[in-house]
Design a protein around this motif. Structure first.
Motif, PDB file in Angstrom:
ATOM      1  N   ASP A 188      16.014   5.184  -5.995  1.00  0.00           N
ATOM      2  CA  ASP A 188      15.494   6.048  -6.499  1.00  0.00           C
ATOM      3  C   ASP A 188      14.577   6.594  -6.292  1.00  0.00           C
ATOM      4  O   ASP A 188      13.886   7.372  -6.715  1.00  0.00           O
ATOM      5  CB  ASP A 188      15.397   5.293  -7.963  1.00  0.00           C
ATOM      6  N   CYS A 189      13.816   5.893  -5.135  1.00  0.00           N
ATOM      7  CA  CYS A 189      11.956   6.736  -4.415  1.00  0.00           C
ATOM      8  C   CYS A 189      12.312   7.070  -2.938  1.00  0.00           C
ATOM      9  O   CYS A 189      11.612   7.271  -2.423  1.00  0.00           O
ATOM     10  CB  CYS A 189      11.345   5.825  -4.640  1.00  0.00           C
ATOM     11  N   VAL A 190      13.751   6.616  -2.593  1.00  0.00           N
ATOM     12  CA  VAL A 190      13.769   6.592  -0.619  1.00  0.00           C
ATOM     13  C   VAL A 190      13.329   7.898  -0.249  1.00  0.00           C
ATOM     14  O   VAL A 190      12.727   8.266   0.759  1.00  0.00           O
ATOM     15  CB  VAL A 190      14.437   5.468  -0.315  1.00  0.00           C
ATOM     16  N   ASN A 191      13.582   8.525  -0.729  1.00  0.00           N
ATOM     17  CA  ASN A 191      13.215  10.114  -0.439  1.00  0.00           C
ATOM     18  C   ASN A 191      12.128  10.584  -0.118  1.00  0.00           C
ATOM     19  O   ASN A 191      11.651  11.971   0.272  1.00  0.00           O
ATOM     20  CB  ASN A 191      14.372  11.116  -1.400  1.00  0.00           C
ATOM     21  N   MET A 192      10.994   9.615  -0.955  1.00  0.00           N
ATOM     22  CA  MET A 192       9.377  10.075  -1.119  1.00  0.00           C
ATOM     23  C   MET A 192       9.416  10.163   0.325  1.00  0.00           C
ATOM     24  O   MET A 192       8.462  10.614   0.999  1.00  0.00           O
ATOM     25  CB  MET A 192       8.401   9.977  -1.497  1.00  0.00           C
ATOM     26  N   TRP A 193      10.120   9.789   1.285  1.00  0.00           N
ATOM     27  CA  TRP A 193       9.474   9.097   2.467  1.00  0.00           C
ATOM     28  C   TRP A 193       9.496  10.423   3.569  1.00  0.00           C
ATOM     29  O   TRP A 193       9.051  10.654   4.350  1.00  0.00           O
ATOM     30  CB  TRP A 193      10.697   8.283   3.266  1.00  0.00           C
ATOM     31  N   GLN A 194      10.843  11.503   2.824  1.00  0.00           N
ATOM     32  CA  GLN A 194      10.381  12.482   4.267  1.00  0.00           C
ATOM     33  C   GLN A 194      10.064  13.543   3.060  1.00  0.00           C
ATOM     34  O   GLN A 194       8.934  14.308   4.244  1.00  0.00           O
ATOM     35  CB  GLN A 194      12.436  13.257   3.312  1.00  0.00           C
ATOM     36  N   ASP A 221       2.349   7.675 -10.850  1.00  0.00           N
ATOM     37  CA  ASP A 221       2.398   7.409  -9.422  1.00  0.00           C
ATOM     38  C   ASP A 221       3.566   7.876  -8.679  1.00  0.00           C
ATOM     39  O   ASP A 221       3.183   8.197  -7.217  1.00  0.00           O
ATOM     40  CB  ASP A 221       2.813   5.982  -8.963  1.00  0.00           C
ATOM     41  N   CYS A 222       4.497   8.194  -8.648  1.00  0.00           N
ATOM     42  CA  CYS A 222       5.373   8.574  -8.152  1.00  0.00           C
ATOM     43  C   CYS A 222       6.749   8.941  -8.997  1.00  0.00           C
ATOM     44  O   CYS A 222       6.425   8.624 -10.299  1.00  0.00           O
ATOM     45  CB  CYS A 222       6.626   7.968  -7.059  1.00  0.00           C
ATOM     46  N   PRO A 223       8.164  10.257  -8.930  1.00  0.00           N
ATOM     47  CA  PRO A 223       9.528   9.633  -9.653  1.00  0.00           C
ATOM     48  C   PRO A 223      10.549   9.203  -9.848  1.00  0.00           C
ATOM     49  O   PRO A 223      11.114   9.567 -10.887  1.00  0.00           O
ATOM     50  CB  PRO A 223       9.711  11.653  -8.894  1.00  0.00           C
ATOM     51  N   GLU A 246       1.248  -0.922  -0.022  1.00  0.00           N
ATOM     52  CA  GLU A 246       0.085  -0.327   0.017  1.00  0.00           C
ATOM     53  C   GLU A 246       0.365   1.189  -0.241  1.00  0.00           C
ATOM     54  O   GLU A 246       0.587   2.381   1.238  1.00  0.00           O
ATOM     55  CB  GLU A 246      -0.930  -0.093   1.456  1.00  0.00           C
ATOM     56  N   CYS A 247       1.841   1.316  -0.332  1.00  0.00           N
ATOM     57  CA  CYS A 247       2.914   2.735  -1.298  1.00  0.00           C
ATOM     58  C   CYS A 247       1.571   3.963  -0.855  1.00  0.00           C
ATOM     59  O   CYS A 247       1.126   3.271  -1.881  1.00  0.00           O
ATOM     60  CB  CYS A 247       3.547   2.481  -2.185  1.00  0.00           C
ATOM     61  N   PHE A 248       2.466   4.619  -0.898  1.00  0.00           N
ATOM     62  CA  PHE A 248       1.610   6.177  -0.994  1.00  0.00           C
ATOM     63  C   PHE A 248       1.841   6.705  -2.563  1.00  0.00           C
ATOM     64  O   PHE A 248       0.448   7.192  -3.139  1.00  0.00           O
ATOM     65  CB  PHE A 248       1.855   7.462  -0.101  1.00  0.00           C
ATOM     66  N   GLY A 249       2.694   6.287  -3.292  1.00  0.00           N
ATOM     67  CA  GLY A 249       2.865   6.217  -4.281  1.00  0.00           C
ATOM     68  C   GLY A 249       1.648   5.454  -5.126  1.00  0.00           C
ATOM     69  O   GLY A 249       1.263   4.957  -5.247  1.00  0.00           O
ATOM     70  N   GLY A 250       0.552   7.075  -5.621  1.00  0.00           N
ATOM     71  CA  GLY A 250      -0.396   6.283  -6.943  1.00  0.00           C
ATOM     72  C   GLY A 250      -1.833   6.832  -5.779  1.00  0.00           C
ATOM     73  O   GLY A 250      -2.736   6.485  -6.654  1.00  0.00           O
TER      74      GLY A 250
END
Ligand SMILES: C[S@@+](CC[C@H](N)C(=O)[O-])C[C@H]1O[C@@H](n2cnc3c(N)ncnc32)[C@H](O)[C@@H]1O
Ligand code: SF4
Ligand code: SF4
Length: 360
Positions: free
Chosen positions: A344-350, A300-302, A282-286
């Motif tokens: 490549d996406c971990v910074n989305m958690w910040q 959905d995410c970068p 259930e990732c927040f991406g999307g």
């Protein structure tokens, strides 16, 4: 190696969940062009991409397919805070574009929170700095990779010659304006960390604290294995200990700035392990996060890995569409379990923890 999600869960697309109720976060890479030529930039370097025919989802500093200001404004007009809570405006360099001020004004008029992500040099323009503070943007993120000008300018290349000094001038200008107006805009630094500047994390944190900023975030450089700088800059399991020690020192340094979110820091270190990376359920991406590219396409995410996995019928465009369609409840209720978690996406958690910075 990440386990294949498809192997273990063949019917993923058919499973749906309840749609989230709050407005989504949007990372909007507004424009492609940039005045800098950072050698690790997600958008590549112009020399490599000028002749390339762009594929959907591929980023480049060539701006010929960028959505028009008119199309951007028409889309923003359809936003409500219930649909879109917060927009991070990035690029390319968003503050080089004359359309940036109407875009910010329109977002604020729609009740959307705005965070501007910039290389910092345009902030030295006192008129622009005043306009940004007066517009009421919630935060401004400035990229700076080191307290050491030479290190920064080696990787964040400025053919215009101002480089690090121009960024520091921009930071001082915007902090002075914010302080002078007693405005609530938070101002902070994003530092790209590579294997070459782990030892710069603490001195850089002290340096930017001295400039009067409110937050200091580190993010790992993300380069595909085929990138020519991958073996020079990318962080691996060999850098786990040094980065872990730098993070401990940062969090116990007693600096009066907001520091990276704890879960994010743990996940960042996790990407350095040689264990298989987890599938994110259930990732927040999307669901609670979307990414808009300069051409108006919505993902959905970068993450480049997630984008490559996305079929053409699975992404939308903002051009000629409304926010209620692009961020529909139906779309947000899709199954978003994801096997693409990486550096490549971990910074989305910040990014998704940005309340810690804004709501203080
Ligand atoms: C693409 S830039 C756009 C905004 C603005 N031009 C800037 O540099 O801040 C957004 C952020 O991504 C970072 N960035 C660019 N390429 C990266 C990469 N390959 N890995 C990690 N961060 C990267 C930049 O340093 C910046 O903090
Ligand atoms: S300033 Fe930002 S967009 Fe421009 S090259 Fe550097 S990282 Fe890329
Ligand atoms: S790539 Fe990362 S942020 Fe994007 S959906 Fe997958 S796990 Fe989430």
């Amino acid at each position: 190696m990440i386990r294949s999600l498809r192997d273990s869960q063949p019917a993923l697309d058919e499973r749906r969940r309840d749609a989230p109720t709050g407005g989504t976060t949007v990372v909007w890479a507004l424009r492609s062009p940039c005045n800098l030529r950072c050698r690790y930039c997600y958008f590549g370097t112009l020399d490599e991409t000028t002749e390339v025919v762009l594929q959907p989802g591929a980023l480049s500093h060539v701006g010929r397919t960028d959505a028009s200001l008119k199309a951007c404004l028409a889309f923003i007009k359809t936003m409500t805070p219930h649909l879109v809570n917060r927009v991070f405006l990035a690029g390319g360099e968003p503050l080089m574009w004359p359309g940036i001020e109407p875009v910010i004004d329109a977002l604020k008029a729609s009740g959307v929170q705005v965070v501007v992500c910039t290389n910092g040099q345009p902030l030295a323009d006192t008129r622009l700095a005043a306009a940004l503070i007066d517009s009421g943007v919630e935060a401004i993120c400035v990229s700076l990779d080191s307290h050491d000008a030479d290190y920064n300018d080696q990787w964040r290349v400025d053919r215009g010659g101002r480089g690090w000094a121009g960024v520091v001038e921009g930071i001082k200008t915007i902090v002075a304006r914010r302080n002078g107006e007693a405005a609530s805009t938070k101002i902070g630094i994003y530092m790209v960390v590579s294997r070459e500047n782990i030892a710069h994390i603490i001195p850089t944190a002290h340096f930017v604290a001295g400039l009067g900023v409110d937050y200091f975030i580190i993010q790992p450089v993300s380069l595909e294995p085929a990138h020519q700088l991958h073996s020079t800059l990318s962080l691996t399991v060999e850098h786990y200990e040094a980065l872990g020690e730098a993070i401990s020192a940062l969090t116990s340094a007693g600096l009066s700035m907001c520091l990276p979110n704890e879960v994010y820091l743990r996940l960042m270190l996790r990407t350095l392990s040689d264990e298989p990376l987890p599938i994110i359920r259930e990732c927040f991406g999307g669901r609670d996060l979307f990414f808009i590219q300069p051409d108006g396409s919505v993902w959905d995410c970068p993450s480049i890995y997630k984008i490559r996995q996305t079929r053409s019928e699975q992404y939308e465009s903002i051009v000629g569409k409304s926010a209620s369609r692009v961020f529909s409840r139906r779309r947000r209720a899709r199954n978003t379990d994801c096997s693409c978690f990486s550096q490549d996406c971990v910074n989305m958690w910040q990014l998704m923890a940005f309340d810690e910075i804004i709501v203080r």
